[in-house]
Design a protein around this motif. Sequence first.
Motif, PDB file in Angstrom:
ATOM      1  N   ASP A  81     -23.442 -12.258 -37.001  1.00  0.00           N
ATOM      2  CA  ASP A  81     -22.950 -13.353 -36.168  1.00  0.00           C
ATOM      3  C   ASP A  81     -21.441 -13.529 -36.244  1.00  0.00           C
ATOM      4  O   ASP A  81     -20.786 -13.867 -35.257  1.00  0.00           O
ATOM      5  CB  ASP A  81     -23.628 -14.660 -36.570  1.00  0.00           C
ATOM      6  CG  ASP A  81     -25.114 -14.655 -36.277  1.00  0.00           C
ATOM      7  OD1 ASP A  81     -25.550 -13.818 -35.467  1.00  0.00           O
ATOM      8  OD2 ASP A  81     -25.836 -15.483 -36.860  1.00  0.00           O
ATOM      9  N   GLU A  82     -20.856 -13.295 -37.420  1.00  0.00           N
ATOM     10  CA  GLU A  82     -19.442 -13.620 -37.614  1.00  0.00           C
ATOM     11  C   GLU A  82     -18.557 -12.392 -37.816  1.00  0.00           C
ATOM     12  O   GLU A  82     -17.360 -12.439 -37.534  1.00  0.00           O
ATOM     13  CB  GLU A  82     -19.293 -14.560 -38.814  1.00  0.00           C
ATOM     14  CG  GLU A  82     -20.031 -15.883 -38.650  1.00  0.00           C
ATOM     15  CD  GLU A  82     -19.877 -16.781 -39.860  1.00  0.00           C
ATOM     16  OE1 GLU A  82     -19.035 -16.463 -40.729  1.00  0.00           O
ATOM     17  OE2 GLU A  82     -20.601 -17.804 -39.941  1.00  0.00           O
ATOM     18  N   GLN A  83     -19.140 -11.297 -38.296  1.00  0.00           N
ATOM     19  CA  GLN A  83     -18.333 -10.134 -38.620  1.00  0.00           C
ATOM     20  C   GLN A  83     -18.515  -8.984 -37.641  1.00  0.00           C
ATOM     21  O   GLN A  83     -17.869  -7.944 -37.775  1.00  0.00           O
ATOM     22  CB  GLN A  83     -18.660  -9.664 -40.044  1.00  0.00           C
ATOM     23  CG  GLN A  83     -18.380 -10.727 -41.099  1.00  0.00           C
ATOM     24  CD  GLN A  83     -18.899 -10.347 -42.475  1.00  0.00           C
ATOM     25  OE1 GLN A  83     -19.410  -9.261 -42.675  1.00  0.00           O
ATOM     26  NE2 GLN A  83     -18.769 -11.255 -43.429  1.00  0.00           N
ATOM     27  N   GLY A  84     -19.407  -9.151 -36.666  1.00  0.00           N
ATOM     28  CA  GLY A  84     -19.579  -8.127 -35.641  1.00  0.00           C
ATOM     29  C   GLY A  84     -20.277  -6.872 -36.091  1.00  0.00           C
ATOM     30  O   GLY A  84     -20.168  -5.815 -35.451  1.00  0.00           O
ATOM     31  N   VAL A  85     -21.022  -6.928 -37.184  1.00  0.00           N
ATOM     32  CA  VAL A  85     -21.769  -5.766 -37.647  1.00  0.00           C
ATOM     33  C   VAL A  85     -22.894  -5.478 -36.648  1.00  0.00           C
ATOM     34  O   VAL A  85     -23.621  -6.386 -36.244  1.00  0.00           O
ATOM     35  CB  VAL A  85     -22.346  -6.015 -39.054  1.00  0.00           C
ATOM     36  CG1 VAL A  85     -23.253  -4.879 -39.476  1.00  0.00           C
ATOM     37  CG2 VAL A  85     -21.211  -6.204 -40.053  1.00  0.00           C
ATOM     38  N   PRO A  86     -23.074  -4.241 -36.206  1.00  0.00           N
ATOM     39  CA  PRO A  86     -24.094  -3.937 -35.197  1.00  0.00           C
ATOM     40  C   PRO A  86     -25.510  -4.031 -35.749  1.00  0.00           C
ATOM     41  O   PRO A  86     -25.742  -3.838 -36.951  1.00  0.00           O
ATOM     42  CB  PRO A  86     -23.765  -2.497 -34.786  1.00  0.00           C
ATOM     43  CG  PRO A  86     -23.062  -1.917 -35.971  1.00  0.00           C
ATOM     44  CD  PRO A  86     -22.279  -3.054 -36.562  1.00  0.00           C
ATOM     45  N   GLY A  87     -26.450  -4.320 -34.849  1.00  0.00           N
ATOM     46  CA  GLY A  87     -27.851  -4.411 -35.258  1.00  0.00           C
ATOM     47  C   GLY A  87     -28.400  -3.123 -35.809  1.00  0.00           C
ATOM     48  O   GLY A  87     -29.393  -3.131 -36.550  1.00  0.00           O
ATOM     49  N   SER A  88     -27.805  -1.986 -35.467  1.00  0.00           N
ATOM     50  CA  SER A  88     -28.290  -0.705 -35.992  1.00  0.00           C
ATOM     51  C   SER A  88     -28.188  -0.642 -37.507  1.00  0.00           C
ATOM     52  O   SER A  88     -28.950   0.091 -38.156  1.00  0.00           O
ATOM     53  CB  SER A  88     -27.505   0.447 -35.369  1.00  0.00           C
ATOM     54  OG  SER A  88     -26.119   0.319 -35.626  1.00  0.00           O
TER      55      SER A  88
END
Length: 273
Positions: A81-88
């Motif tokens: 949500d805050e750091q932009g880490v992808p769902g993959s």
Amino acid sequence: ADVLAATRTHGRSDVRPAPGRRPLLLLSPGFSVSRWTLTHLAEDLASRGYVVASVDHAYESYGITLPGGETLGCVACVALDEQGVPGSVVTSTRAADMRFVLDRLTGPAPAWRHARVIDARRIGMAGHSIGGASAATTMVADRRVDAGVNMDGAFWEDLPAEGLRGRPFLMLGTHDEVHLPGGLDTTWDRVWPRLDGWKRWLTVAGARHSTFSDFPLAERHFGLPAADLAPERAVHLTRAHVAAFFDRHLRGAPGGPLDGPAPEHPEVHFQNP
């Protein structure tokens, strides 16, 4: 919290399994929620003679308490949500979790004292939301998983060119602008051609994203807005189609509601993109 903690289920602790060798099914919940959200499905599959392992994914949900008393927070929630880490990252991590679980259940020193009843030649995985997407990722990473079910989850990773190497896969989703062919979730259209074994794309009229979990029952209990599909009907349809899929592919029992539209299941639509 007190009401949820007092919920009665049909499960019992420390029960000796029935005799015989049985297929193993792994269940993975949606993002940020616990394995309890798939209780109705786990109980139904266990009642049909499967060994069922419902998995909580560490640091991916709110309130996982370890045996020593430590409670883990949802680190992954902040990351996405805050750091932009992808769902993959989540699906690949869940695949690693499931490989660890398989090692601990079917390896030379199993963690479960009744592990001898597991037939390691017959293993399936089903999940809801990102847990369903993780079923495909796990099958790519681990050939031990023979069949998979994605219940209304967007795929965060494309399948490789070789697909799932002929292994069967079921996509069970909402009959709306999201998961109809050409819908808002374009990942289903993209993954479909790469599914190179037996496959079905089913959509359920009146369903919404939470339909395929325990949430409809909880929502009704607390007076929250409900989907068009009654909770009992949602439970029945989810149980019937997931069980029929695993019965077919892990037990060699064809037939049932996966052969085509059935009058007893008018809500279920077969898609053929």
